[in-house]
Design an enzyme around this catalytic site. Structure first.
Site, PDB file in Angstrom:
ATOM      1  N   PRO A  42       0.990  -1.409  -0.083  1.00 14.64           N
ATOM      2  CA  PRO A  42       0.072   0.014  -0.018  1.00 14.64           C
ATOM      3  C   PRO A  42       0.980   1.257   0.023  1.00 14.64           C
ATOM      4  CG  PRO A  42      -0.116  -1.031   2.218  1.00 14.64           C
ATOM      5  CD  PRO A  42       0.553  -2.042   1.325  1.00 14.64           C
ATOM      6  N   TYR A  43       2.151   1.200   0.694  1.00 18.85           N
ATOM      7  CA  TYR A  43       2.741   2.361   0.679  1.00 18.85           C
ATOM      8  C   TYR A  43       3.282   2.673  -0.713  1.00 18.85           C
ATOM      9  CZ  TYR A  43       7.415   5.004   1.937  1.00 18.85           C
ATOM     10  OH  TYR A  43       8.269   6.017   1.815  1.00 18.85           O
ATOM     11  N   SER A  44       3.907   1.688  -1.507  1.00 13.63           N
ATOM     12  CA  SER A  44       4.324   1.649  -2.696  1.00 13.63           C
ATOM     13  C   SER A  44       3.239   2.380  -3.854  1.00 13.63           C
ATOM     14  CB  SER A  44       4.837   0.253  -3.597  1.00 13.63           C
ATOM     15  OG  SER A  44       5.838  -0.050  -2.636  1.00 13.63           O
ATOM     16  N   LYS A  63       2.619   6.140  -2.946  1.00 13.52           N
ATOM     17  CA  LYS A  63       3.925   6.968  -3.501  1.00 13.52           C
ATOM     18  C   LYS A  63       3.822   7.027  -4.670  1.00 13.52           C
ATOM     19  CE  LYS A  63       5.749   8.219   0.444  1.00 13.52           C
ATOM     20  NZ  LYS A  63       5.609   9.802   0.825  1.00 13.52           N
TER      21      LYS A  63
END
Length: 258
Positions: free
Chosen positions: A155-157, A160
């Site tokens: 989810p972070y990727s 971003k």
């Protein structure tokens, strides 16, 4: 800085969201050093107030997962100083989650902090700049995970990567307003937040920094002060006309193969 060189951000009003610790705090210190009037946000009052006392910057406690508070961060800077010249979106959530184990709640948390908050802070900052018909600069702290990232940062990727696209979109939309918007895909960086993450999620010991440094081409992790100096350059007139650039600030070459 030489005796005849003016500070890079003299007479600029700078807002740093997520500025109470880590990379954000480094940017606050560097911007103050370069002559800016700085407002910064963070969630922890004690940490933010200490940095404010140390630097003379103004601390605003804010939970940026609320889009109204993200917009309000820029509004408060304008209310306090009459305008906003520069914005840095440095707040970030790095909680681990893969494609298979990420819950909707975790996914939404990442989108709220890593993508939605920068969107609405930029919206409010650009609204002030365009209303005054004044130029401005914005720097988004992104991540090399925007290129894909490891499996445990799904989810972070995704968030971003969205921020990288937003950076280019907004830069294109407002280039004729003379508002320059750029981003940094920073790599593995030595911060107090990374220390907590390594210990919480990877069972790291006290020697994790030394081990990590040995695994990197330059023999060290990214350093906060180096990133902060680069951000100040992008905020300043010294970076010229550059806009819409998402720069890989890392020691690994993405796309390179051995």
């Amino acid at each position: 800085m030489g005796l005849l060189e003016a500070p890079l951000l003299a007479d600029r009003v700078v807002l740093v969201n997520g500025g109470s610790q880590g990379v954000g705090a480094g940017i606050v210190r560097a911007a103050v050093r370069e002559g800016a009037t700085v407002v910064f946000t963070g969630r922890r009052a004690e940490v933010g107030e200490k940095l404010a006392a140390d630097t003379g910057a103004r601390f605003v406690r804010a939970d940026l997962s609320d889009p109204a508070r993200a917009r309000d961060s820029a509004v408060q800077a304008v209310d306090a100083h009459g305008r906003i010249d520069c914005l840095v979106n440095a707040a970030g959530l790095t909680t681990r989650g893969s494609l298979l184990d990420t819950t909707p709640e975790l996914f939404d948390q990442h989108m709220a902090i890593n993508l939605r908050a920068p969107f609405f802070a930029m919206q409010a900052a650009v609204a002030d700049m365009t209303a005054r018909k004044a130029p401005g600069t914005i720097v988004n702290i992104i991540s090399n995970c925007a290129h894909g990232g490891p499996p445990h940062l799904a989810p972070y990727s995704a968030a971003k990567a969205g921020l990288a696209g937003l950076t280019r979109n907004a830069a294109h939309a407002h280039r004729w307003d003379r508002i320059r918007i750029n981003g940094l895909n920073i790599g593995w960086t030595d911060t107090e937040g990374e220390d907590a993450t390594q210990r919480a999620f990877h069972d790291a010991g006290d020697d994790w920094r030394e081990k990590a440094a040995r695994s990197q081409p330059m023999g060290k992790l990214g350093q906060v002060d180096e990133i902060a100096d680069f951000v100040v350059l992008l905020l300043s007139d010294r970076s010229g006309v550059v806009t819409g650039s998402v720069i890989d600030w890392d020691q690994n070459v993405f796309g390179g193969q051995d």
